[in-house]
Write a protein that holds these residues in place. Structure first.
Motif, PDB file in Angstrom:
ATOM      1  N   LEU A 214      28.491  69.947  19.207  1.00 47.57           N
ATOM      2  CA  LEU A 214      28.204  68.518  19.250  1.00 47.57           C
ATOM      3  C   LEU A 214      27.919  67.997  17.849  1.00 47.57           C
ATOM      4  N   SER A 215      28.313  66.758  17.597  1.00 44.77           N
ATOM      5  CA  SER A 215      28.072  66.183  16.274  1.00 44.77           C
ATOM      6  C   SER A 215      26.635  65.659  16.204  1.00 44.77           C
ATOM      7  N   THR A 216      26.185  65.427  14.973  1.00 46.03           N
ATOM      8  CA  THR A 216      24.807  64.987  14.765  1.00 46.03           C
ATOM      9  C   THR A 216      24.490  63.720  15.554  1.00 46.03           C
ATOM     10  N   ARG A 222      21.967  61.944  22.683  1.00 46.03           N
ATOM     11  CA  ARG A 222      21.851  62.558  24.010  1.00 46.03           C
ATOM     12  C   ARG A 222      20.663  63.492  24.146  1.00 46.03           C
ATOM     13  N   HIS A 223      20.307  64.168  23.066  1.00 47.42           N
ATOM     14  CA  HIS A 223      19.298  65.207  23.208  1.00 47.42           C
ATOM     15  C   HIS A 223      17.964  64.861  22.566  1.00 47.42           C
ATOM     16  N   PRO A 226      16.291  60.702  24.119  1.00 44.66           N
ATOM     17  CA  PRO A 226      15.683  60.699  25.460  1.00 44.66           C
ATOM     18  C   PRO A 226      14.371  61.476  25.502  1.00 44.66           C
ATOM     19  N   ASN A 227      14.253  62.506  24.680  1.00 48.28           N
ATOM     20  CA  ASN A 227      13.046  63.318  24.693  1.00 48.28           C
ATOM     21  C   ASN A 227      11.865  62.662  23.996  1.00 48.28           C
TER      22      ASN A 227
ATOM     23  N   GLN B  86      32.790  72.352  14.038  1.00 50.34           N
ATOM     24  CA  GLN B  86      32.344  71.817  15.331  1.00 50.34           C
ATOM     25  C   GLN B  86      33.362  72.100  16.419  1.00 50.34           C
ATOM     26  N   ASN B 105      17.857  71.106  27.600  1.00 50.37           N
ATOM     27  CA  ASN B 105      17.220  69.799  27.445  1.00 50.37           C
ATOM     28  C   ASN B 105      16.530  69.400  28.746  1.00 50.37           C
ATOM     29  N   PHE B 107      15.481  66.746  29.924  1.00 51.70           N
ATOM     30  CA  PHE B 107      15.733  65.425  30.495  1.00 51.70           C
ATOM     31  C   PHE B 107      17.127  65.275  31.101  1.00 51.70           C
ATOM     32  N   LEU B 120      33.772  67.943  25.914  1.00 46.15           N
ATOM     33  CA  LEU B 120      33.913  67.773  24.473  1.00 46.15           C
ATOM     34  C   LEU B 120      35.183  68.438  23.952  1.00 46.15           C
TER      35      LEU B 120
END
Lengths: 314, 330
Positions: A214-216, A222-223, A226-227, B86, B105, B107, B120
Motif C-alpha cells: 500500500l502507498s503512504t 485507511r489505516h 480511522p484509528n 510496492q 487494523n 477498525f 490492489l
C-alpha cells in the motif's frame, strides 16, 4: 456426567470454535453501545439537539423580528405583552432589550451565530489539524521536526494580538473571526493527532499494510486516520465550547460580531452593562450559553469514556 | 533448481546519535524455489533487518542500505524505486509478522483487510475479491469463513488472527513468503498448528519461505537450509540435517545447548554467558570472542574478521580458529 476429551489430533487441526452467528460488531458500534449507557451524556446530547433546533427554527415561531425596535417597550421584563398595529396582542416571553427588541428571538439568532462559529471553526481546525498532524507523525524524521517547529512558532503568537492585527488590517467581519479562531485551534489538534500517529506508526499492522504494497497516502487514509478518530472526536467536542467561549470573548471586547447582529457573547455583554436595572438581559443569554457549554463538555466526557480503548475489549 | 531470491553481501546500517550501528554486515543467502530457508539468531542479531531491508521496510533515516544486491525475478530489490517495490510487496513477496494481536487494523473488518492485496494488485472488484477471501479463510482452516469475514479483529483469538495473516499473505499466491517469527507470540499448541499450516500450504502452493526465528526446535521442524546469524553476520550456513548433526561454529553449538528439551532434568538450564556485542562498537576480530571460554578466546581472531569458508560441501562457517570445531577444510 462425562466430559468428552478432545481427540489427540485436535492439537494439529483447528478445533471448530463456537462462532457467534452474527456479523461482527465494530469498535464504533461498541463505543455507541457504551455511550448509550451513559445517561448523563445522553440527556446532554438531547438537550444540545433541542437547543440547536430552538435556535434555528425558533425565530420563525416567535414571530418577532430580532432587529425591530420598539422604544415604548424598552427593557421590559419577561411576559410583557405588546399590542401590534393590527390590534392583536403578542407576548415577549423573555422580555425585551434596551431597544425594545424581543430578547428570546435575539437569543435564538445569537445562538445561530455562536453555534455556527463553534462548529465551523472546529471543523476547520479538525481538517487542518488531522491532516497536518497525521502527515508529521507518520513521515517522522526531519519533515516532522520542521512541521512541528512551525506549529510551535504559531503557538507562541499571542491570540488576542493576532486577532486585533487581523481586524485592523482587514476590518471587522465574521469570516475573519472564523479564520482567526480556526487558525489557532488546529494547532492543539495537530499535536494530539501527531502523538497518536507516532504510536500507531510503530504498530505491526502499519508494517503489514506496507508489506502488502500500500502507498503512504492509502495507509494514512485507511489505516492511520480511522484509528485516531476516537481521540479526535473527543477533542473536537471539547473544542466547540472553547471556540464558542473565544467568540464570546471577542464579541464581548467588540472585536467579533457587530451590531445589529448578535451572538451570545454580545448579548451577555449588553446584559452585563444593564444588569443592575434589568437582570434578565444577562440571565437568559448566560443561561443558554452555560447550558450549551455544560452539555458539550458532558457529551465530550461521555464520548471519551465510550471510545477509550482501555475500557473496551482485549 | 533456480534461486528465487539471491542476496549477496547485504549491508545495512543505522545512523544513530550513538554512532553507526552495523545491523547487517555482508550477509549472503540464497532461497531456491519451494525451499524453506531459516535465519536463526538472538534478538538484535540482524535477522529481521535483513528481511525488512529486502522489501524496503526499514525506517529510513536512520536505516540505510549500504551495499550488496538482492536478485529476485531478474530485479535487484535493493535498487528498485519505491513505486516498483510496492508492486512486488504483497503480490510477489509477502510477509507475516510476529505479533498477530497488533498486525491487524482494529477498525476494519477482517474481510476488508484480507482482500486488500487482491483489490490492489489484481484489480479485482469487491464481490469477486470477497468470494476469494472466503476461500482463503477456509484454506487456513477458519470455520464459518463467510461469517468471519464480517467480523473485526478483536473477535478473533491470537491463533486465528495469525491464520488470517497467513491467508492475507498468501492470497495473491506470492513466490516468496517471509515469516518473521510467526509463532513466537503464540501458545505452544497454537504454535504447532500454525507451523503445520505454513508447512502444508507451502507444499501445496510450492512457494519459497524465509523463516526468521530464534527457536531452533522450530527451525529443525520446518527448514531445509539454516543460516545462523550473530552480531549482524552469518556465522554458519548449512542444510538443516547437516547443521544439526555437525554444528561447527561455537555459537551454533551454544545455541543448541540452550534448547531446554536437550538438557538433563534437574540441572540448571544452559545459557550463553555474556551479551551480544554492541553493534556500533564491534570488536575488530571474531565477534563471538568475548563470550568464549578463556582458553578458546586465545585462539580467536583478533585483528581481522573471520571469513566464511566451506568447511564441508554445502556447509559454510566463519573460519575463526577459536570458534570452529573439527578444523577447517581448505
Amino acid at each position: 456426567m462425562s466430559t468428552v476429551l478432545p481427540a489427540a489430533d485436535s492439537l494439529t487441526t483447528p478445533s471448530p470454535l463456537p462462532v457467534p452467528a452474527r456479523a461482527g460488531r465494530s469498535l464504533w458500534q461498541d463505543a455507541w453501545a457504551r455511550l448509550r449507557k451513559n445517561h448523563l451524556a445522553v440527556v446532554c446530547g438531547v438537550v444540545l439537539i433541542a437547543i440547536v433546533l430552538i435556535c434555528f427554527i425558533g425565530p420563525f415561531l416567535t414571530g418577532w423580528n430580532p432587529e425591530t425596535t420598539n422604544l415604548a417597550l424598552k427593557a421590559s421584563p419577561p411576559g410583557t405583552a405588546e399590542t401590534l398595529t393590527d390590534g392583536s396582542v403578542r407576548t415577549h416571553l423573555l422580555g425585551t432589550d434596551t431597544l425594545g427588541r424581543d430578547l428570546l428571538t435575539r437569543i435564538m439568532r445569537g445562538g445561530q451565530v455562536s453555534l455556527m462559529v463553534g462548529m465551523v471553526a472546529t471543523g476547520v481546525a479538525l481538517l487542518i489539524g488531522v491532516a497536518y498532524g497525521a502527515a508529521a507523525g507518520y513521515l517522522g524524521g526531519r519533515t516532522d521536526a520542521v512541521m512541528m517547529r512551525a506549529v510551535d512558532v504559531l503557538y507562541a503568537l499571542p491570540f488576542m494580538i493576532f486577532v486585533i492585527l487581523l481586524t485592523t488590517m482587514f476590518g471587522k467581519s465574521m469570516l475573519l473571526m472564523y479564520i482567526a479562531i480556526g487558525a489557532v485551534e488546529w494547532l492543539t489538534m495537530s499535536r494530539i493527532v501527531r502523538a497518536q500517529v507516532q504510536g500507531l506508526a510503530r504498530q505491526e499492522f502499519v508494517d503489514a499494510a506496507r508489506s502488502l504494497g500500500l502507498s503512504t497516502a492509502v495507509i494514512l487514509r485507511r489505516h492511520i486516520i480511522p484509528n485516531v478518530l476516537g481521540p479526535v472526536i473527543v477533542y473536537a467536542t471539547l473544542t466547540v465550547p472553547a471556540v464558542m467561549l473565544l467568540e464570546a470573548a471577542l464579541s464581548f471586547l467588540g472585536l467579533g460580531v457587530q451590531p445589529p447582529d448578535s451572538s451570545w457573547g454580545t448579548l451577555i455583554d449588553d446584559g452585563a452593562t444593564n444588569m443592575e436595572t434589568s437582570v434578565w438581559l444577562l440571565a437568559w443569554p448566560a443561561a443558554f450559553f452555560s447550558v450549551t457549554l455544560f452539555c458539550l463538555n458532558f457529551v465530550g466526557d461521555g464520548l471519551r469514556d465510550a471510545l477509550d480503548v482501555r475500557s473496551g475489549k482485549d | 533448481m533456480s534461486a528465487v531470491l539471491d542476496v549477496k553481501d547485504l549491508q545495512v546500517s543505522f545512523h544513530t546519535r550513538n554512532g553507526v550501528v552495523r545491523a547487517v554486515d555482508k550477509v549472503s543467502l540464497k532461497v531456491e524455489a519451494g525451499q524453506t530457508v531459516g535465519i536463526v539468531g538472538e534478538s538484535g542479531s540482524g535477522k529481521s533487518v535483513t528481511c525488512y531491508s529486502l522489501l524496503g521496510l526499514i525506517p529510513s533515516p536512520p536505516g540505510k542500505i549500504e551495499g550488496g544486491s538482492a536478485m529476485f525475478g531478474g530485479m535487484d530489490l535493493l535498487k528498485l524505486p519505491e513505486k516498483e517495490l510496492q508492486k512486488v510487496r504483497g503480490s510477489r513477496i509477502s510477509m507475516i509478522f510476529q505479533d498477530p494481536m497488533t498486525s491487524l487494523n482494529p477498525f476494519l473488518k477482517i474481510g476488508t483487510q484480507l482482500v486488500e492485496p487482491l483489490r490492489l494488485h489484481k484489480g479485482m472488484d469487491k464481490a469477486a475479491a470477497w468470494k476469494q477471501g472466503i476461500e482463503a479463510l477456509k484454506e487456513v482452516g477458519i470455520p464459518e469463513a463467510a461469517t468471519r469475514m464480517d467480523q473485526y479483529p478483536h473477535e478473533f483469538s491470537g491463533g486465528m488472527r495469525q491464520r488470517v495473516m497467513i491467508a492475507m499473505a498468501l492470497i495473491t499466491r506470492p513466490e516468496l513468503l517471509i515469516a518473521d517469527e510467526p509463532t513466537t507470540a503464540l501458545d505452544v499448541t497454537i504454535q504447532q498448528q500454525v507451523l503445520d499450516l505454513i508447512k502444508d500450504l507451502q507444499k501445496r502452493l510450492g512457494i519459497a519461505v524465509v523463516f526468521i526465528t530464534h527457536d531452533l526446535a522450530v527451525v529443525h521442524e520446518v527448514c531445509d537450509v539454516v543460516n545462523v546469524m550473530y552480531a549482524g553476520r552469518l556465522v554458519e550456513s548449512a542444510p538443516a540435517a547437516e547443521l544439526f548433526a555437525h554444528p561447527r561454529h561455537a555459537y551454533t553449538r551454544a545455541l543448541m545447548r540452550s534448547i531446554p528439551a536437550l538438557q538433563k532434568k534437574g540441572e540448571p538450564l544452559y545459557t550463553i554467558p555474556g551479551l551480544p556485542p554492541d553493534l556500533s562498537h564491534l570488536p575488530a576480530g571474531c565477534s563471538f570472542r568475548p563470550r568464549q571460554t578463556p582458553d578458546r578466546q586465545l585462539l580467536c581472531l583478533r585483528d581481522q574478521r573471520p571469513p566464511l569458508v566451506e568447511v564441508s560441501p554445502g556447509h559454510w562457517a566463519q573460519a575463526c580458529p577459536g570458534c570452529v570445531e573439527g578444523g577447517i577444510l581448505s
